[in-house]
Design a protein around this motif. Sequence first.
Motif, PDB file in Angstrom:
ATOM      1  N   MET A 178      -5.152 -10.193  -9.356  1.00 35.39           N
ATOM      2  CA  MET A 178      -4.808  -8.856  -8.928  1.00 35.39           C
ATOM      3  C   MET A 178      -3.416  -8.808  -8.288  1.00 35.39           C
ATOM      4  SD  MET A 178      -6.637  -6.474  -6.104  1.00 35.39           S
ATOM      5  CE  MET A 178      -5.556  -5.901  -4.849  1.00 35.39           C
ATOM      6  N   TRP A 179      -3.079  -9.822  -7.457  1.00 30.18           N
ATOM      7  CA  TRP A 179      -1.814  -9.808  -6.726  1.00 30.18           C
ATOM      8  C   TRP A 179      -0.621  -9.942  -7.662  1.00 30.18           C
ATOM      9  CZ3 TRP A 179      -2.914  -7.630  -2.565  1.00 30.18           C
ATOM     10  CH2 TRP A 179      -4.088  -7.905  -1.887  1.00 30.18           C
ATOM     11  N   GLU A 180      -0.743 -10.836  -8.632  1.00 32.73           N
ATOM     12  CA  GLU A 180       0.362 -11.018  -9.579  1.00 32.73           C
ATOM     13  C   GLU A 180       0.585  -9.744 -10.381  1.00 32.73           C
ATOM     14  OE1 GLU A 180      -0.218 -14.478 -11.987  1.00 32.73           O
ATOM     15  OE2 GLU A 180      -0.464 -15.760 -10.239  1.00 32.73           O
ATOM     16  N   GLU A 181      -0.494  -9.132 -10.815  1.00 35.00           N
ATOM     17  CA  GLU A 181      -0.378  -7.894 -11.588  1.00 35.00           C
ATOM     18  C   GLU A 181       0.254  -6.787 -10.745  1.00 35.00           C
ATOM     19  OE1 GLU A 181      -3.379  -4.546 -13.370  1.00 35.00           O
ATOM     20  OE2 GLU A 181      -4.068  -6.630 -13.360  1.00 35.00           O
TER      21      GLU A 181
ATOM     22  N   VAL B 165      -8.279  -3.412   1.568  1.00 28.13           N
ATOM     23  CA  VAL B 165      -7.780  -2.046   1.404  1.00 28.13           C
ATOM     24  C   VAL B 165      -7.371  -1.804  -0.042  1.00 28.13           C
ATOM     25  CG1 VAL B 165      -5.950  -0.455   2.088  1.00 28.13           C
ATOM     26  CG2 VAL B 165      -7.019  -1.900   3.798  1.00 28.13           C
ATOM     27  N   LEU B 166      -6.606  -2.717  -0.606  1.00 32.08           N
ATOM     28  CA  LEU B 166      -6.055  -2.506  -1.953  1.00 32.08           C
ATOM     29  C   LEU B 166      -7.072  -2.704  -3.066  1.00 32.08           C
ATOM     30  CD1 LEU B 166      -2.540  -4.085  -1.527  1.00 32.08           C
ATOM     31  CD2 LEU B 166      -3.072  -1.696  -1.906  1.00 32.08           C
ATOM     32  N   GLU B 167      -8.038  -3.569  -2.878  1.00 32.51           N
ATOM     33  CA  GLU B 167      -9.011  -3.838  -3.936  1.00 32.51           C
ATOM     34  C   GLU B 167      -9.839  -2.606  -4.275  1.00 32.51           C
ATOM     35  OE1 GLU B 167     -11.185  -7.145  -2.376  1.00 32.51           O
ATOM     36  OE2 GLU B 167      -9.680  -8.596  -3.044  1.00 32.51           O
ATOM     37  N   ASP B 168     -10.076  -1.762  -3.311  1.00 35.62           N
ATOM     38  CA  ASP B 168     -10.917  -0.587  -3.524  1.00 35.62           C
ATOM     39  C   ASP B 168     -10.143   0.622  -4.062  1.00 35.62           C
ATOM     40  OD1 ASP B 168     -13.006  -2.071  -2.543  1.00 35.62           O
ATOM     41  OD2 ASP B 168     -12.790  -1.319  -0.489  1.00 35.62           O
ATOM     42  N   LEU B 169      -8.822   0.507  -4.181  1.00 36.79           N
ATOM     43  CA  LEU B 169      -8.010   1.650  -4.609  1.00 36.79           C
ATOM     44  C   LEU B 169      -7.735   1.627  -6.108  1.00 36.79           C
ATOM     45  CD1 LEU B 169      -5.313   1.640  -1.768  1.00 36.79           C
ATOM     46  CD2 LEU B 169      -7.344   3.083  -1.922  1.00 36.79           C
TER      47      LEU B 169
ATOM     48  N   TRP C  65       0.078   3.415  -1.755  1.00 37.07           N
ATOM     49  CA  TRP C  65      -0.063   2.599  -0.549  1.00 37.07           C
ATOM     50  C   TRP C  65       1.175   1.720  -0.369  1.00 37.07           C
ATOM     51  CZ3 TRP C  65      -0.043  -2.426   1.023  1.00 37.07           C
ATOM     52  CH2 TRP C  65      -0.581  -2.723   2.271  1.00 37.07           C
ATOM     53  N   LEU C  66       1.641   1.119  -1.459  1.00 31.04           N
ATOM     54  CA  LEU C  66       2.829   0.262  -1.391  1.00 31.04           C
ATOM     55  C   LEU C  66       4.060   1.063  -0.948  1.00 31.04           C
ATOM     56  CD1 LEU C  66       2.288  -1.896  -4.604  1.00 31.04           C
ATOM     57  CD2 LEU C  66       2.162  -2.696  -2.230  1.00 31.04           C
ATOM     58  N   TYR C  67       4.241   2.235  -1.529  1.00 27.22           N
ATOM     59  CA  TYR C  67       5.386   3.077  -1.156  1.00 27.22           C
ATOM     60  C   TYR C  67       5.305   3.501   0.310  1.00 27.22           C
ATOM     61  CZ  TYR C  67       7.887   3.764  -5.538  1.00 27.22           C
ATOM     62  OH  TYR C  67       8.661   3.580  -6.641  1.00 27.22           O
ATOM     63  N   ARG C  68       4.147   3.925   0.746  1.00 33.20           N
ATOM     64  CA  ARG C  68       3.982   4.362   2.129  1.00 33.20           C
ATOM     65  C   ARG C  68       4.222   3.200   3.089  1.00 33.20           C
ATOM     66  NH1 ARG C  68      -0.867   6.176   1.845  1.00 33.20           N
ATOM     67  NH2 ARG C  68      -1.871   4.391   2.774  1.00 33.20           N
ATOM     68  N   THR C  69       3.713   2.022   2.725  1.00 34.06           N
ATOM     69  CA  THR C  69       3.910   0.842   3.571  1.00 34.06           C
ATOM     70  C   THR C  69       5.389   0.479   3.644  1.00 34.06           C
ATOM     71  OG1 THR C  69       1.706   0.037   3.007  1.00 34.06           O
ATOM     72  CG2 THR C  69       3.265  -1.573   3.878  1.00 34.06           C
TER      73      THR C  69
END
Length: 152
Positions: A1-4, A44-48, A56-60
Motif C-alpha cells: 500500500m505504501w509504495e503504491e 487512518v489511511l488504510e480505511d480511506l 489527506w496527503l494534501y491536507r497534511t
Amino acid sequence: MWEELYERHYRELSGYAQRMSGSPELGEDLVQDTFLRALQNPGVLEDLTPTKQRAWLYRTLKNLYFDRWRRGILEAAYLETLREEPQWDKGIQEIENALVLQALEPLDKAIFQLRFEEGCTAREIGEMLNLPPGTVRSRLSRCRKYLKENLE
C-alpha cells in the motif's frame, strides 16, 4: 500500500509543495515529512478511499507547511529579542555620547552634528558656516579622532 501511495502521489505533491513553499528543497522536505506522517498513521489511511487518501496527503502537507511557517516567524521574533540591547543601556550610551560631544568646541560640535546627524556634505557645511570645504573636512577628522579616543 505504501509504495503504491508514494508512486501515485509523489510527483503531484512535490510540485504542489514547491509552488507553495517557493523552494525545491523545502518542498522536498515537506513531501518527505508528509509521507513520514502517513507511515506513522497507518490506521487512518488504510480505511480511506484513494481520493480521500490523496486529500489527506494534501491536507497534511499544507498543515506541515503552515507549522513550519509559524515556527519560522516565532523563531525570528525570538532571535530579534535576543539581538536587542536593553533600553537602559541605550540611554546610558546616549548620555555618555552627549557628554563627550559637549567637550568639543562649539564650532566643531556644530560641524560634526551637521555632517553625521543631518547628513550634510562638507561643501554644504562650508557654505552654511562660511568655511572652505577642506577646513570642514579637517575639523571633522579632528573630531572623529577625539571622539574615537574618548569613547573607547
